[in-house]
Design an enzyme around this catalytic site. Structure first.
Site, PDB file in Angstrom:
ATOM      1  N   GLY A  49     -22.063   3.317  27.405  1.00 25.26           N
ATOM      2  CA  GLY A  49     -21.669   3.686  26.052  1.00 25.26           C
ATOM      3  C   GLY A  49     -22.856   3.524  25.138  1.00 25.26           C
ATOM      4  N   GLN A  54     -27.922   3.405  17.449  1.00 25.76           N
ATOM      5  CA  GLN A  54     -28.850   2.851  18.433  1.00 25.76           C
ATOM      6  C   GLN A  54     -30.049   3.756  18.678  1.00 25.76           C
ATOM      7  OE1 GLN A  54     -25.378   1.800  21.277  1.00 25.76           O
ATOM      8  NE2 GLN A  54     -26.980   0.324  21.772  1.00 25.76           N
ATOM      9  N   CYS A 103     -25.758  -4.798  26.231  1.00 30.34           N
ATOM     10  CA  CYS A 103     -25.980  -3.768  25.220  1.00 30.34           C
ATOM     11  C   CYS A 103     -27.391  -3.232  25.388  1.00 30.34           C
ATOM     12  CB  CYS A 103     -25.803  -4.363  23.823  1.00 30.34           C
ATOM     13  SG  CYS A 103     -26.036  -3.178  22.484  1.00 30.34           S
ATOM     14  N   LEU A 104     -27.513  -1.914  25.313  1.00 27.24           N
ATOM     15  CA  LEU A 104     -28.837  -1.306  25.449  1.00 27.24           C
ATOM     16  C   LEU A 104     -29.777  -1.779  24.339  1.00 27.24           C
ATOM     17  CD1 LEU A 104     -27.767   2.330  26.389  1.00 27.24           C
ATOM     18  CD2 LEU A 104     -28.553   0.518  27.923  1.00 27.24           C
ATOM     19  N   HIS A 145     -16.784  -2.589  21.409  1.00 26.01           N
ATOM     20  CA  HIS A 145     -18.227  -2.844  21.372  1.00 26.01           C
ATOM     21  C   HIS A 145     -18.956  -1.679  20.703  1.00 26.01           C
ATOM     22  CE1 HIS A 145     -22.125  -4.188  23.394  1.00 26.01           C
ATOM     23  NE2 HIS A 145     -22.402  -2.986  22.947  1.00 26.01           N
ATOM     24  N   GLU A 146     -18.630  -0.456  21.134  1.00 24.70           N
ATOM     25  CA  GLU A 146     -19.347   0.714  20.593  1.00 24.70           C
ATOM     26  C   GLU A 146     -19.008   0.945  19.126  1.00 24.70           C
ATOM     27  OE1 GLU A 146     -21.733   1.760  22.169  1.00 24.70           O
ATOM     28  OE2 GLU A 146     -21.224   0.929  24.110  1.00 24.70           O
ATOM     29  N   HIS A 149     -20.909  -1.064  16.620  1.00 22.66           N
ATOM     30  CA  HIS A 149     -22.244  -0.571  16.249  1.00 22.66           C
ATOM     31  C   HIS A 149     -22.185   0.249  14.958  1.00 22.66           C
ATOM     32  CE1 HIS A 149     -24.862  -1.806  19.520  1.00 22.66           C
ATOM     33  NE2 HIS A 149     -24.000  -1.375  20.428  1.00 22.66           N
TER      34      HIS A 149
END
Ligand code: NI
Length: 185
Positions: A49, A54, A103-104, A145-146, A149
């Site tokens: 995701g 990001q 997380c990226l 989570h997404e 952001h």
């Protein structure tokens, strides 16, 4: 195809939050190209995701795709690629569940985060169609989570216990098989 640079924790851009896409932006070639870039960047990074902030784009766009052969989350149920524009989340089941999240934008770390176990997400597709999806279990955590952001929130903000923050190496070594809360990992 355009793989963009992923913005990492510490960059204030991740903390600004994202504005809703205006109706006239939905379906434009520019937005479609942005979505392609988001997808390409997520896939190139092995993520499941990613949210537009990001890659430095402060708009409410999220992509989720759990491939059967995901290397970062090999045990998860697959979820076909989907784009979520202007998503709104409603908690359907507030019972907390804990998963080790990564997380990226927080490279190299995993942390145990508790979130509600059931949610509904109302959103627009890339074509501007109103849709909603109900998610439970790990997928519910992925959505939360997404969507965090889009509010400038990272999973590390939600750690109830920072002793459950680990490098991926130490997560595998000390926690993956030992923590009873990880029912589905
Ligand atoms: Ni993330």
């Amino acid at each position: 195809m355009a793989v963009r640079r992923i913005i990492e924790i510490g960059d204030p851009v991740l903390r600004v939050g994202a504005a809703p896409l205006r109706p006239e932006a939905i379906g434009t070639p520019e937005l479609r190209q942005l979505v392609v870039d988001i997808v390409d960047t997520m896939r190139a990074s092995g993520g499941i995701g990613i949210a537009a902030p990001q890659i430095g784009e402060p708009v409410q766009a999220v992509v989720i795709e759990i491939a059967a052969e995901s290397t970062r989350y090999p045990d998860m149920q697959p979820f076909a690629l989907e784009v979520f524009l202007n998503p709104r989340i409603t908690v359907l089941d507030a019972t907390p569940q804990s998963f080790w999240e990564g997380c990226l934008s927080v490279p190299g770390l995993r942390g145990l985060v508790a979130r509600p176990r059931g949610v509904r997400v109302d959103y627009l597709t890339v074509d501007g169609l109103e849709q909603s999806i109900v998610a439970e279990g790990f997928l519910a955590t992925v959505f939360q989570h997404e969507l965090d952001h889009l509010d400038g929130v990272l999973f590390v903000d939600r750690l109830p216990d920072t002793r459950r923050l680990a490098t991926i190496e130490n997560y595998v070594r000390f926690w993956r098989d030992a923590d009873p809360e990880i029912l589905d990992l």
